[in-house]
Design an enzyme around this catalytic site. Structure first.
Site, PDB file in Angstrom:
ATOM      1  N   GLU A 137       5.454  10.138  -0.191  1.00  0.00           N
ATOM      2  CA  GLU A 137       6.741   9.516   0.218  1.00  0.00           C
ATOM      3  C   GLU A 137       6.571   8.051   0.593  1.00  0.00           C
ATOM      4  O   GLU A 137       7.206   7.536   1.516  1.00  0.00           O
ATOM      5  CB  GLU A 137       7.415  10.344   1.312  1.00  0.00           C
ATOM      6  CG  GLU A 137       7.757  11.730   0.768  1.00  0.00           C
ATOM      7  CD  GLU A 137       8.922  12.419   1.420  1.00  0.00           C
ATOM      8  OE1 GLU A 137       9.786  11.732   1.983  1.00  0.00           O
ATOM      9  OE2 GLU A 137       8.963  13.655   1.330  1.00  0.00           O
TER      10      GLU A 137
HETATM   11  N1  CAA Z   1      18.084   1.614   0.234  1.00  0.00           N
HETATM   12  C1  CAA Z   1      18.955   1.149  -0.694  1.00  0.00           C
HETATM   13  N2  CAA Z   1      18.581   0.327  -1.687  1.00  0.00           N
HETATM   14  C2  CAA Z   1      17.281  -0.036  -1.746  1.00  0.00           C
HETATM   15  C3  CAA Z   1      16.324   0.414  -0.825  1.00  0.00           C
HETATM   16  C4  CAA Z   1      16.770   1.276   0.202  1.00  0.00           C
HETATM   17  N3  CAA Z   1      15.933   1.755   1.127  1.00  0.00           N
HETATM   18  N4  CAA Z   1      15.113  -0.098  -1.144  1.00  0.00           N
HETATM   19  C5  CAA Z   1      15.302  -0.863  -2.237  1.00  0.00           C
HETATM   20  N5  CAA Z   1      16.602  -0.817  -2.600  1.00  0.00           N
HETATM   21  C6  CAA Z   1      17.259  -1.508  -3.708  1.00  0.00           C
HETATM   22  C7  CAA Z   1      17.096  -3.027  -3.561  1.00  0.00           C
HETATM   23  O1  CAA Z   1      18.103  -3.547  -2.741  1.00  0.00           O
HETATM   24  C8  CAA Z   1      17.216  -3.477  -5.001  1.00  0.00           C
HETATM   25  O2  CAA Z   1      18.572  -3.466  -5.364  1.00  0.00           O
HETATM   26  P1  CAA Z   1      19.248  -4.703  -6.183  1.00  0.00           P
HETATM   27  O3  CAA Z   1      18.493  -4.863  -7.454  1.00  0.00           O
HETATM   28  O4  CAA Z   1      20.676  -4.290  -6.331  1.00  0.00           O
HETATM   29  O5  CAA Z   1      19.066  -5.910  -5.296  1.00  0.00           O
HETATM   30  C9  CAA Z   1      16.553  -2.347  -5.776  1.00  0.00           C
HETATM   31  O6  CAA Z   1      16.598  -1.191  -4.928  1.00  0.00           O
HETATM   32  C10 CAA Z   1      15.122  -2.639  -6.147  1.00  0.00           C
HETATM   33  O7  CAA Z   1      14.413  -2.885  -4.934  1.00  0.00           O
HETATM   34  P2  CAA Z   1      13.106  -3.782  -4.869  1.00  0.00           P
HETATM   35  O8  CAA Z   1      13.324  -5.054  -5.595  1.00  0.00           O
HETATM   36  O9  CAA Z   1      12.724  -3.841  -3.431  1.00  0.00           O
HETATM   37  O10 CAA Z   1      12.093  -2.888  -5.732  1.00  0.00           O
HETATM   38  P3  CAA Z   1      10.520  -2.913  -5.812  1.00  0.00           P
HETATM   39  O11 CAA Z   1      10.114  -2.637  -7.208  1.00  0.00           O
HETATM   40  O12 CAA Z   1       9.975  -4.109  -5.141  1.00  0.00           O
HETATM   41  O13 CAA Z   1      10.115  -1.561  -5.012  1.00  0.00           O
HETATM   42  C11 CAA Z   1       9.532  -0.254  -3.120  1.00  0.00           C
HETATM   43  C12 CAA Z   1      10.451  -1.294  -3.718  1.00  0.00           C
HETATM   44  C13 CAA Z   1       9.949  -0.140  -1.676  1.00  0.00           C
HETATM   45  C14 CAA Z   1       8.072  -0.668  -3.199  1.00  0.00           C
HETATM   46  C15 CAA Z   1       9.757   1.094  -3.858  1.00  0.00           C
HETATM   47  O14 CAA Z   1       9.315   1.028  -5.201  1.00  0.00           O
HETATM   48  C16 CAA Z   1       9.094   2.275  -3.192  1.00  0.00           C
HETATM   49  O15 CAA Z   1       9.612   2.783  -2.191  1.00  0.00           O
HETATM   50  N6  CAA Z   1       7.959   2.763  -3.738  1.00  0.00           N
HETATM   51  C17 CAA Z   1       7.317   3.980  -3.231  1.00  0.00           C
HETATM   52  C18 CAA Z   1       7.887   5.200  -3.897  1.00  0.00           C
HETATM   53  C19 CAA Z   1       7.721   6.438  -3.095  1.00  0.00           C
HETATM   54  O16 CAA Z   1       7.961   6.476  -1.896  1.00  0.00           O
HETATM   55  N7  CAA Z   1       7.343   7.515  -3.756  1.00  0.00           N
HETATM   56  C20 CAA Z   1       7.243   8.773  -3.093  1.00  0.00           C
HETATM   57  C21 CAA Z   1       7.471   9.870  -4.063  1.00  0.00           C
HETATM   58  S1  CAA Z   1       8.421  11.195  -3.423  1.00  0.00           S
HETATM   59  C22 CAA Z   1       7.335  12.265  -2.686  1.00  0.00           C
HETATM   60  O17 CAA Z   1       6.220  11.952  -2.368  1.00  0.00           O
HETATM   61  C23 CAA Z   1       7.956  13.576  -2.410  1.00  0.00           C
HETATM   62  C24 CAA Z   1       7.077  14.703  -2.147  1.00  0.00           C
HETATM   63  O18 CAA Z   1       6.957  15.579  -2.949  1.00  0.00           O
HETATM   64  C25 CAA Z   1       6.468  14.870  -0.798  1.00  0.00           C
END
Ligand code: CAA
Length: 380
Positions: free
Chosen positions: A363
């Site tokens: 996550e």
């Molecule tokens: N809420 C709403 N919108 C959001 C957001 C949030 N928390 N975070 C980002 N966004 C939006 C941004 O505003 C942006 O929107 P616009 O293009 O309209 O401006 C868009 O999403 C893209 O955001 P970023 O430019 O920030 O994207 P990024 O490529 O830099 O990535 C990141 C951001 C936070 C690194 C994201 O990729 C991330 O969270 N990565 C980790 C993924 C993850 O947590 N995976 C877990 C898998 S699930 C799991 O593990 C489940 C299980 O089985 C236990």
């Protein structure tokens, strides 16, 4: 401010604690050693209403608040965090997303049985080449008019086998990058879906983790969640809550190890006295207690923000990063305090240490949480 739990929150915490001691503790080490799915235990957890505790009662959920969820997750994960992660995924990543963004039909057909405990859900975002870099989705959902055609592979999926409802994130318009991603409700028994073997993991070995393959799976248009292109935001918003679940899980792992180390250090004697009387041990316990208290406060503050309708993504990233990192530190110290006993399975703390490691990875890794936190503070 009020730092006291309500009577209901205390009751929920106590009932989670009793359940964990009575139903999860017996056999937890054996299930871990054999990577055995806790079928009976999950069934009983469902009967208690914990698999749908956050969902509104009108959708068959428990209608409990997020503070209660943190307390219950801590108590369950103190004893068996493999069960904790199933509960977290079902509540935070699946039910919450459907309740918040599902259509009336989707809620009726999918959320109600999920929140009521008839079904279990899974959240499919991670891919072999898209873990932290979640925008780089390779799974494709081609728009074919009245349905989408799903092709691709998802990795490390919690609940993959026991779930019957999947929330799948996939790319529909690659040229639009993350704005072309969609989220879909997919039923596990649809044609074209197959599972890889159960992952042989370092910790949380009894949680149900597989890769999932999609080959020409037809997904009806009405199973898309939200507008075309909403999928990435859906995943991010859902993960904001999911991360609080995992933070609470990490908190539970830390406090479970701490309680065992505390107990042991009051009983074990060395150099003529209980080892708790040696400053080397007492200071370790003191450091552990402070870290756990901080982690709990971060989790509860985030829960309070969510319960009061305030933004909580920043708070959940802070809670997860801190709680996961201290879970690793606290469990490692617990093993150290128990010494040779700490290194053998019977005393539980080595398992808790292995479990803690995963909270720094799934996550969103601790490094990803720091991206979220630093971007927020730098944007202010
Ligand atoms: N809420 C709403 N919108 C959001 C957001 C949030 N928390 N975070 C980002 N966004 C939006 C941004 O505003 C942006 O929107 P616009 O293009 O309209 O401006 C868009 O999403 C893209 O955001 P970023 O430019 O920030 O994207 P990024 O490529 O830099 O990535 C990141 C951001 C936070 C690194 C994201 O990729 C991330 O969270 N990565 C980790 C993924 C993850 O947590 N995976 C877990 C898998 S699930 C799991 O593990 C489940 C299980 O089985 C236990």
């Amino acid at each position: 401010m009020n730092f006291e739990y309500t009577e209901e929150q205390e009751m929920i915490r106590q009932s989670a604690r009793d359940f964990a001691e009575r139903e999860l503790l017996p056999g937890v080490n054996e299930r871990d050693a054999n990577a055995e799915f806790p079928e009976e235990q999950v069934k009983k957890l469902t009967e208690l209403g914990f698999m749908g505790m956050l969902t509104d009662v009108k959708y068959n959920g428990g209608g409990m608040d997020t503070v209660s969820y943190v307390l219950a997750m801590e108590e369950i994960s103190k004893v068996d965090s493999a069960v904790g992660v199933m509960m977290s995924v079902n509540n935070s990543l699946v039910n919450w997303g459907l309740e918040e963004y599902g259509t009336e039909e989707q809620i009726e057909k999918y959320l109600k049985p999920l929140a009521g405990g008839e079904k279990i859900g899974a959240f499919l975002l991670s891919e072999p080449e898209a873990g932290s870099d979640a925008t780089s989705q390779r799974t494709k959902a081609d728009d074919k008019g009245d349905y989408y055609l799903l092709n691709g592979v998802k990795n490390w999926i919690t609940n993959a086998n026991c779930a019957s409802v999947y929330l799948v994130i996939a790319q529909t318009h690659p040229e639009k990058k993350h704005k072309g991603i969609n989220a879909f409700i997919v039923e596990k028994d649809w044609e074209g879906i197959s599972l890889g073997p159960h992952e042989d993991k370092m910790g949380m070995r009894s949680s149900d983790t597989h890769s999932v393959m999609f080959t020409d799976v037809k997904v009806p248009k009405e199973n898309r969640i939200g507008e075309d292109g909403f999928g990435f935001k859906f995943a991010m918003k859902t993960l904001d809550g999911g991360r609080l679940g995992i933070a609470s899980q990490a908190l539970g792992i830390a406090s479970g190890a701490y309680e065992r180390a505390l107990q042991y250090s009051k009983e074990r004697k060395a150099f003529g006295t209980e080892i708790a009387n040696h400053q080397a041990i007492a200071f370790k316990l003191s450091d552990m207690a402070v870290k756990i208290e901080n982690a709990r406060n971060l989790c509860l503050k985030c829960a309070w923000l969510k319960d009061n309708g305030k933004p909580y993504g920043f708070a959940s990233a802070m809670a997860k990063q801190y709680a996961a990192d201290i879970a690793m530190e606290v469990t490692t110290e617990a093993v150290q305090i128990l010494g040779g006993y700490g290194y053998v399975r019977e005393y539980h703390v080595e398992r808790l240490m292995r479990e803690a490691k995963l909270t720094q990875i799934y996550e969103g890794t601790s490094e990803i949480q720091k991206i979220v936190i630093s971007r927020t503070i730098l944007a202010d």
